[in-house]
Design an enzyme around this catalytic site. Structure first.
Site, PDB file in Angstrom:
ATOM      1  N   ARG A  92       0.805  -1.220   0.000  1.00  0.00           N
ATOM      2  CA  ARG A  92       0.000   0.000   0.000  1.00  0.00           C
ATOM      3  C   ARG A  92       0.835   1.264   0.000  1.00  0.00           C
ATOM      4  NH1 ARG A  92      -2.803  -0.715   5.432  1.00  0.00           N
ATOM      5  NH2 ARG A  92      -0.690  -1.446   5.826  1.00  0.00           N
ATOM      6  N   GLN A 136       7.158  25.523  16.657  1.00  0.00           N
ATOM      7  CA  GLN A 136       6.734  26.009  15.346  1.00  0.00           C
ATOM      8  C   GLN A 136       7.164  25.011  14.286  1.00  0.00           C
ATOM      9  OE1 GLN A 136       7.607  30.193  14.580  1.00  0.00           O
ATOM     10  NE2 GLN A 136       8.157  29.718  12.479  1.00  0.00           N
ATOM     11  N   ASP A 137       6.286  24.739  13.317  1.00  0.00           N
ATOM     12  CA  ASP A 137       6.607  23.915  12.150  1.00  0.00           C
ATOM     13  C   ASP A 137       6.578  24.795  10.914  1.00  0.00           C
ATOM     14  OD1 ASP A 137       6.652  21.666  13.749  1.00  0.00           O
ATOM     15  OD2 ASP A 137       5.118  20.583  12.637  1.00  0.00           O
ATOM     16  N   ASN A 138       7.555  24.594  10.026  1.00  0.00           N
ATOM     17  CA  ASN A 138       7.646  25.357   8.781  1.00  0.00           C
ATOM     18  C   ASN A 138       7.772  24.398   7.607  1.00  0.00           C
ATOM     19  OD1 ASN A 138       7.786  27.756  10.314  1.00  0.00           O
ATOM     20  ND2 ASN A 138      10.004  27.628  10.418  1.00  0.00           N
ATOM     21  N   HIS A 189      21.338  30.714   7.409  1.00  0.00           N
ATOM     22  CA  HIS A 189      20.549  31.557   8.310  1.00  0.00           C
ATOM     23  C   HIS A 189      20.679  31.152   9.772  1.00  0.00           C
ATOM     24  CE1 HIS A 189      17.707  31.770   4.608  1.00  0.00           C
ATOM     25  NE2 HIS A 189      18.662  32.675   4.513  1.00  0.00           N
ATOM     26  N   LYS A 224      16.593  23.175  14.993  1.00  0.00           N
ATOM     27  CA  LYS A 224      15.715  22.764  13.893  1.00  0.00           C
ATOM     28  C   LYS A 224      15.851  21.271  13.635  1.00  0.00           C
ATOM     29  CE  LYS A 224      16.151  27.231  11.588  1.00  0.00           C
ATOM     30  NZ  LYS A 224      16.682  27.950  10.423  1.00  0.00           N
ATOM     31  N   TYR A 274      10.502  21.635   8.612  1.00  0.00           N
ATOM     32  CA  TYR A 274      11.329  21.713   9.805  1.00  0.00           C
ATOM     33  C   TYR A 274      10.545  22.199  11.011  1.00  0.00           C
ATOM     34  CZ  TYR A 274      12.267  26.475   7.935  1.00  0.00           C
ATOM     35  OH  TYR A 274      12.171  27.735   7.403  1.00  0.00           O
ATOM     36  N   ASP A 299      19.961  36.835   0.843  1.00  0.00           N
ATOM     37  CA  ASP A 299      21.063  35.880   0.958  1.00  0.00           C
ATOM     38  C   ASP A 299      22.282  36.293   0.138  1.00  0.00           C
ATOM     39  OD1 ASP A 299      19.616  34.379   2.740  1.00  0.00           O
ATOM     40  OD2 ASP A 299      19.087  32.809   1.307  1.00  0.00           O
TER      41      ASP A 299
END
Length: 183
Positions: free
Chosen positions: A26, A49-51, A64, A73, A133, A172
């Protein structure tokens, strides 16, 4: 269910996390995060927090960090492939300025934990990638820091394929090298 394998990296604090993946006709199932299993392995961070981001081939996001509100992270790729990098920025660390890179992909399902005190970035190697992350602190606008992705002092060996265009955000493009962080 829920067994994970954790491998430490040569830079203290960084680790690879491989969840147990159950596959059958499956498809597959895996727990991407289980606080109890992580704590049993000595990882007791709390995520707030989730990103998620989606990027095309050649996009390089990073390197960063947050200055006054550092984030740990836990990163993974759910679609495609990236080369993920952490650079040690912890003052007084024996590995200050050293980097570690790993390939994360939807196929290998590996996760990379980057603790507070590191700069982080990734290069998309597939046609596109979706990157997820979990963070140990909230994003604070105006608290961003960064270092140049191609700083020769750090010497990251990015796997830029022949003919690949590295695509950076305007922000950046402006970051300076590691020496600009020293006081």
């Amino acid at each position: 269910m829920g067994k994970i394998n954790i491998t430490t990296c040569e830079i203290e604090g960084l680790c690879m996390i491989e969840p147990e993946v159950r596959e059958d006709a499956r498809g597959y199932f895996m727990e991407t995060y289980n606080a109890r299993d992580m704590q049993e392995k000595g990882l007791d961070m709390v995520f707030v927090q989730d990103n998620q981001s989606k990027s095309k081939k050649g996009v390089l996001r990073g390197l960063h960090f947050q200055i006054n509100h550092p984030q740990g992270k836990l990163v993974r790729v759910i679609k495609g492939r990236v080369f993920d990098v952490a650079v040690d920025l912890r003052e007084g660390s024996a590995t200050y300025g050293k980097w570690h890179g790993v390939e994360l992909s939807e196929e290998n399902k590996k996760q990379f934990y980057v603790p507070e005190g590191f700069a982080h970035g990734f290069l998309v190697l597939s046609d596109e990638a979706e990157f997820c992350y979990k963070c140990t602190d909230f994003y604070h606008p105006g608290d961003e820091g960064g270092i140049a992705w191609d700083d020769p002092e750090i010497g990251i060996e990015w796997p830029v394929e022949e003919g690949m265009q590295v695509i950076l955000s305007e922000r950046d493009k402006e970051w300076k090298g590691l020496s600009s962080l020293r006081r």
